[in-house]
Design a protein around this motif. Structure first.
Motif, mmCIF file in Angstrom:
data_model
loop_
_atom_site.group_PDB
_atom_site.id
_atom_site.type_symbol
_atom_site.label_atom_id
_atom_site.label_comp_id
_atom_site.label_asym_id
_atom_site.label_seq_id
_atom_site.Cartn_x
_atom_site.Cartn_y
_atom_site.Cartn_z
ATOM 1 N N UNK A 210 -6.264 102.614 119.217
ATOM 2 C CA UNK A 210 -5.387 101.602 118.620
ATOM 3 C C UNK A 210 -4.012 101.657 119.275
ATOM 4 N N UNK A 211 -3.329 100.526 119.229
ATOM 5 C CA UNK A 211 -1.954 100.414 119.720
ATOM 6 C C UNK A 211 -1.117 99.826 118.596
ATOM 7 N N UNK A 212 -0.188 100.592 118.101
ATOM 8 C CA UNK A 212 0.671 100.163 116.987
ATOM 9 C C UNK A 212 -0.156 99.654 115.819
ATOM 10 N N UNK A 213 -1.281 100.318 115.539
ATOM 11 C CA UNK A 213 -2.121 99.951 114.408
ATOM 12 C C UNK A 213 -3.158 98.895 114.700
ATOM 13 N N UNK A 214 -3.129 98.291 115.885
ATOM 14 C CA UNK A 214 -4.103 97.265 116.257
ATOM 15 C C UNK A 214 -5.280 97.921 116.986
ATOM 16 N N UNK A 215 -6.483 97.715 116.475
ATOM 17 C CA UNK A 215 -7.676 98.290 117.093
ATOM 18 C C UNK A 215 -7.928 97.655 118.459
ATOM 19 N N UNK A 216 -8.147 98.482 119.483
ATOM 20 C CA UNK A 216 -8.398 97.992 120.836
ATOM 21 C C UNK A 216 -9.497 98.816 121.484
ATOM 22 N N UNK A 217 -10.131 98.206 122.493
ATOM 23 C CA UNK A 217 -11.109 98.904 123.317
ATOM 24 C C UNK A 217 -10.445 99.245 124.653
ATOM 25 N N UNK A 218 -10.670 100.460 125.108
ATOM 26 C CA UNK A 218 -10.112 100.900 126.387
ATOM 27 C C UNK A 218 -11.184 100.795 127.468
ATOM 28 N N UNK A 219 -10.830 100.120 128.571
ATOM 29 C CA UNK A 219 -11.724 99.990 129.722
ATOM 30 C C UNK A 219 -11.024 100.511 130.972
ATOM 31 N N UNK A 220 -11.809 101.040 131.909
ATOM 32 C CA UNK A 220 -11.267 101.505 133.184
ATOM 33 C C UNK A 220 -12.069 100.904 134.330
ATOM 34 N N UNK A 221 -11.340 100.332 135.293
ATOM 35 C CA UNK A 221 -11.953 99.759 136.500
ATOM 36 C C UNK A 221 -11.388 100.513 137.700
ATOM 37 N N UNK A 222 -12.184 101.386 138.273
ATOM 38 C CA UNK A 222 -11.715 102.273 139.338
ATOM 39 C C UNK A 222 -12.266 101.811 140.687
ATOM 40 N N UNK A 223 -11.378 101.305 141.526
ATOM 41 C CA UNK A 223 -11.769 100.878 142.874
ATOM 42 C C UNK A 223 -11.375 101.969 143.857
ATOM 43 N N UNK A 224 -12.342 102.653 144.457
ATOM 44 C CA UNK A 224 -12.012 103.713 145.423
ATOM 45 C C UNK A 224 -11.416 103.137 146.705
ATOM 46 N N UNK A 225 -10.734 103.994 147.450
ATOM 47 C CA UNK A 225 -10.079 103.570 148.684
ATOM 48 C C UNK A 225 -11.089 102.936 149.642
ATOM 49 N N UNK A 226 -10.703 101.771 150.178
ATOM 50 C CA UNK A 226 -11.564 101.061 151.117
ATOM 51 C C UNK A 226 -10.704 100.214 152.042
ATOM 52 N N UNK A 227 -11.186 99.977 153.251
ATOM 53 C CA UNK A 227 -10.480 99.127 154.201
ATOM 54 C C UNK A 227 -10.636 97.668 153.765
ATOM 55 N N UNK A 228 -9.508 96.981 153.586
ATOM 56 C CA UNK A 228 -9.549 95.591 153.126
ATOM 57 C C UNK A 228 -9.010 94.624 154.169
ATOM 58 N N UNK A 229 -8.636 95.142 155.351
ATOM 59 C CA UNK A 229 -8.123 94.276 156.401
ATOM 60 C C UNK A 229 -7.433 95.082 157.471
ATOM 61 N N UNK A 230 -6.785 94.378 158.367
ATOM 62 C CA UNK A 230 -6.025 95.040 159.432
ATOM 63 C C UNK A 230 -4.631 94.428 159.508
ATOM 64 N N UNK A 231 -3.729 95.163 160.173
ATOM 65 C CA UNK A 231 -2.341 94.700 160.277
ATOM 66 C C UNK A 231 -1.728 95.245 161.562
ATOM 67 N N UNK A 232 -1.009 94.382 162.270
ATOM 68 C CA UNK A 232 -0.302 94.833 163.474
ATOM 69 C C UNK A 232 1.049 95.395 163.089
ATOM 70 N N UNK A 233 1.314 96.620 163.522
ATOM 71 C CA UNK A 233 2.580 97.290 163.208
ATOM 72 C C UNK A 233 3.088 98.004 164.456
#
Length: 326
Positions: free
Chosen positions: A170-193
């Motif tokens: 609960x948060x401040x007396x309000x009932x809530x459900x806790x969820x977790x979305x875990x995205x592990x490290x992954x290559x999502x593109x490239x970049x010139x630096x």
């Protein structure tokens, strides 16, 4: 009996007509949410800097509904569809805008699931919009959220990530459900630096992999599916041949206390109303309706049984008159 039948019909209308009409995301959404991160590490792209710095960040997201597009999409899809557009601006504590992004997405107004229509796009560079086919949940969880796993769309990775149910709290007396979305490290593109940024020799630019990871934690009010509190543990780095060379973002963003308090106040009353329309009121109508119908049947039968008895009763006044004549 008539009143009992009326209550049964009213209970059915509340459950199967009124609730589906109420349990939908607003078509004219207009909201602003604020997340902050203290001691975040970002990469300063100023040519004179080109290095990691530590700052406090504030991310302000504005979301507005496209009413006309939502109505057209609902007609085309044969179900309630919402089309929302959002803008996010991230500013550091020195007042400098560190990033801006825009997006537009359509989703089912009841389930929160993405709908592929209506010109959905993502824009992380000004005037460079990219068409996006989203999957999973986009802005919210479904009405009547269950204790199960849902897919949540991650725009940076371009994929849906499983959001697993963790616990009920609960948060401040309000009932809530806790969820977790875990995205592990992954290559999502490239970049010139510049080569020096990633520890390479030379003065020319080199192509580095952009590695991204994010762990999202949602605290969801289950009746409405609204996200009451949200935490994001973001990490983005530049890598060469699988080796991380520079950190571009490392921040724990979360709703401010004021934002959470406002969410609790808004959705506590909405959840209470929906719960009564979907549960308490129909149940009371069903019970009272059945009781009144049974009572009506009992009283009707009693009245029918009493009628012949009254019809067969002796005519006392006539007998007395005959006796008087004798």
């Amino acid at each position: 009996m008539g009143l009992g039948v009326f209550l049964l019909v009213a209970a059915a209308l509340l459950k199967f007509y009124a609730y589906p009409k109420l349990a939908v995301a607003p078509i004219d959404q207009d909201s602003e949410t604020t997340l902050t991160a203290e001691g975040a590490v970002i990469f300063d792209t100023d040519p004179s800097m080109l290095t990691e710095i530590m700052v406090d960040l504030t991310a302000v997201s504005t979301t507005r509904g496209d009413v006309e597009a939502s109505r057209e999409a609902s007609d085309d899809q044969g179900t309630d569809v919402r089309v929302w557009a959002d803008t996010q601006t991230i500013t550091s504590d020195d007042g400098e805008i560190r990033s801006q992004s825009r997006g537009r997405a359509a989703f089912d107004a009841h389930t929160g699931e993405a709908v592929d229509c209506c010109g959905g796009f993502s824009e992380t560079t000004e005037d460079e919009r990219v068409a996006v086919k989203r999957e999973g949940l986009v802005y919210k969880f479904p009405f009547g959220t269950e204790k199960e796993t849902y897919d949540w769309w991650d725009g940076t990775a371009g994929t849906a990530v499983p959001a697993e149910f963790v616990e009920e709290t609960d948060i401040d007396g309000l009932a809530v459900y806790k969820f977790e979305a875990d995205l592990p490290a992954a290559v999502v593109g490239t970049r010139e630096v510049p080569a020096s940024v990633v520890g390479e020799r030379g003065n020319d630019n080199v192509e580095a992999d952009v590695v991204y990871a994010n762990k999202r934690t949602f605290y969801v009010e289950p009746v409405t599916g609204a996200v009451i509190k949200r935490v994001e543990e973001q990490r983005s780095t530049l890598a060469i041949d699988g080796e991380e060379r520079a950190t571009t973002t490392e921040a724990n963003l979360s709703y401010t206390d004021d934002q959470v308090a406002a969410n609790v106040e808004e959705y506590e009353s909405k959840a209470s109303l929906l719960s009564m329309v979907n549960g308490l009121f129909p149940i009371l109508g069903l019970i009272l309706g059945l009781v009144l119908i049974v009572l009506g049947i009992v009283l009707g039968r009693r009245g029918a049984n009493d009628a012949p008895a009254r019809a067969d009763a002796p005519k006392g006044d006539g007998s007395h008159r005959e006796a008087a004549k004798v």
